[in-house]
Scaffold this active site. Structure first.
Site, PDB file in Angstrom:
ATOM      1  N   SER A 139       0.935  -1.197   0.010  1.00 65.70           N
ATOM      2  CA  SER A 139      -0.079   0.174   0.017  1.00 65.70           C
ATOM      3  C   SER A 139       0.773   1.298  -0.060  1.00 65.70           C
ATOM      4  O   SER A 139       0.276   2.248  -0.183  1.00 65.70           O
ATOM      5  CB  SER A 139      -0.985   0.195   1.311  1.00 65.70           C
ATOM      6  OG  SER A 139      -1.464  -1.148   1.457  1.00 65.70           O
TER       7      SER A 139
ATOM      8  N   GLU B   4      -4.179  -0.400  -8.924  1.00 60.65           N
ATOM      9  CA  GLU B   4      -3.529   0.634  -9.251  1.00 60.65           C
ATOM     10  C   GLU B   4      -1.996  -0.125  -9.594  1.00 60.65           C
ATOM     11  O   GLU B   4      -1.271  -1.089  -8.691  1.00 60.65           O
ATOM     12  CB  GLU B   4      -3.171   1.325  -7.653  1.00 60.65           C
ATOM     13  CG  GLU B   4      -2.538   2.704  -7.887  1.00 60.65           C
ATOM     14  CD  GLU B   4      -2.543   3.615  -6.572  1.00 60.65           C
ATOM     15  OE1 GLU B   4      -2.523   3.121  -5.406  1.00 60.65           O
ATOM     16  OE2 GLU B   4      -2.651   4.954  -6.612  1.00 60.65           O
TER      17      GLU B   4
END
Ligand SMILES: NC(=O)c1ccc[n+]([C@@H]2O[C@H](COP(=O)([O-])OP(=O)(O)OC[C@H]3O[C@@H](n4cnc5c(N)ncnc54)[C@H](O)[C@@H]3O)[C@@H](O)[C@H]2O)c1
Length: 297
Positions: free
Chosen positions: A118, A151
């Site tokens: 992340s 992403e």
């Protein structure tokens, strides 16, 4: 052409990634350090697929065949067969760097190594290997089978070829890949976390109650969940760690974590997973917490 997908870590994200990879027809090799973590991961996969069977979106036979495409192991060696390996282990730069070093040693020279991190630098993970051109970020969202976005993060040395292969794979998995460069927080957390942090500041400065802050963002901005509730779901320790990555990495005081967030993490109030965060959770029911404590400075 990516046919076999390795997944390292069978936790929340790893088992979801294994599931979507197997569902899109790939052979999957799923590794964790202990059998019990693997069984927990595989029972999450079973439960998630069963929901689709119950809703008649999947047949029992399809479910069985998806599960049969996931091979599990506590060893490293089986991963050497994979064309692409997604790392989804604990968010700790030392642990991830070690995993990337190990994968670099054993993976086929043509294999791509991806991380679901992340917030950790893809460039740094690439530098731990002898193939930084084949290292990339594949940031899936939670819950993986439901959320559309991946992403895709390009490290400084990631090649166009690696990017193209990962983009095509993400689409084959039924996801929408969106690209960004490797900067702290990428795009998702660079935008989301300061909003959550600001909501915590608003609570800390008694601008409004937690219910008002969450309600204003839900009803006024059409967010499905208020930022304080979302922070509880993500985990306050995770939110704090990401704010620290933004603060250290970008060096701008606008990213300083709110002192109330630090205090909650110090108290072990980590959100839903610990039973208490900005709200209290027990028996599946969210209970109100003492407002004085929440507003305390
Ligand atoms: N949970 C989320 O909402 C979310 C969303 C996006 C990205 N991420 C990222 O995904 C990654 C995984 O997060 P998670 O929530 O699934 O964590 P988790 O704690 O649920 O799972 C991590 C798993 O990794 C295993 N593991 C640790 N070291 C290992 C090793 N050397 N080899 C194999 N397995 C190993 C652990 O035993 C555990 O089962 C983190 O980098 C996190 O930042 C999480």
């Amino acid at each position: 052409m990516i046919e076999k997908v390795g997944v390292v870590g069978a936790g929340t994200m790893g088992n979801g990634i294994a599931q979507v990879a197997a569902r899109s027809g790939h052979e999957v090799i799923l590794r964790d350090v202990k059998e019990e973590f693997i069984s927990r991961g595989m029972s999450a996969v079973d439960k998630s697929l069963q929901r689709d069977v119950d809703k008649e979106r999947l047949s029992q036979e399809e479910k069985r065949s998806i599960i049969s495409r996931i091979r599990t192991t506590t060893e490293w060696q089986p991963l050497s067969e994979a064309d692409l390996i997604v790392e989804a282990v604990t968010e700790d730069v030392r642990v991830k760097t070690e995993v990337f070093r190990t994968l670099d040693e054993l993976a086929s020279p043509s294999a791509i190594l991806a991380s679901n991190t992340s917030s950790i630098s893809i460039t740094k993970l690439g530098a731990a290997t002898k193939r930084p051109d084949k290292v990339i970020g594949m940031h899936f969202m939670n819950p993986v089978p439901v959320m559309k976005l991946v992403e895709i993060i390009r490290g400084i040395a990631t090649s166009d070829e690696t990017y193209e292969e990962v983009r095509a794979l993400s689409e084959k998995m039924g996801k929408t890949p969106l690209e960004c460069n490797d900067m702290p927080g990428f795009v998702s957390n660079r935008v989301l976390m300061p909003m959550i942090n600001e909501a915590i500041f608003a609570l800390y400065e008694s601008v409004a109650t937690r219910e008002s802050i969450d309600g204003i963002m839900r009803l006024g901005m059409n967010h499905p969940m208020g930022p304080l509730t979302l922070a509880d779901f993500i985990g306050l320790d995770v939110c704090l760690a990401i704010m620290n990555v933004l603060y250290d990495g970008l060096g701008d005081p606008k990213y300083r974590p709110c002192p109330l967030l630090k205090r909650y993490v110090d108290a072990g109030w980590l959100g839903k997973k610990s039973g208490r965060g900005f709200y209290e959770y027990g028996d599946g029911v969210r209970k109100e917490v003492n407002r004085e404590i929440v507003n305390g400075k």
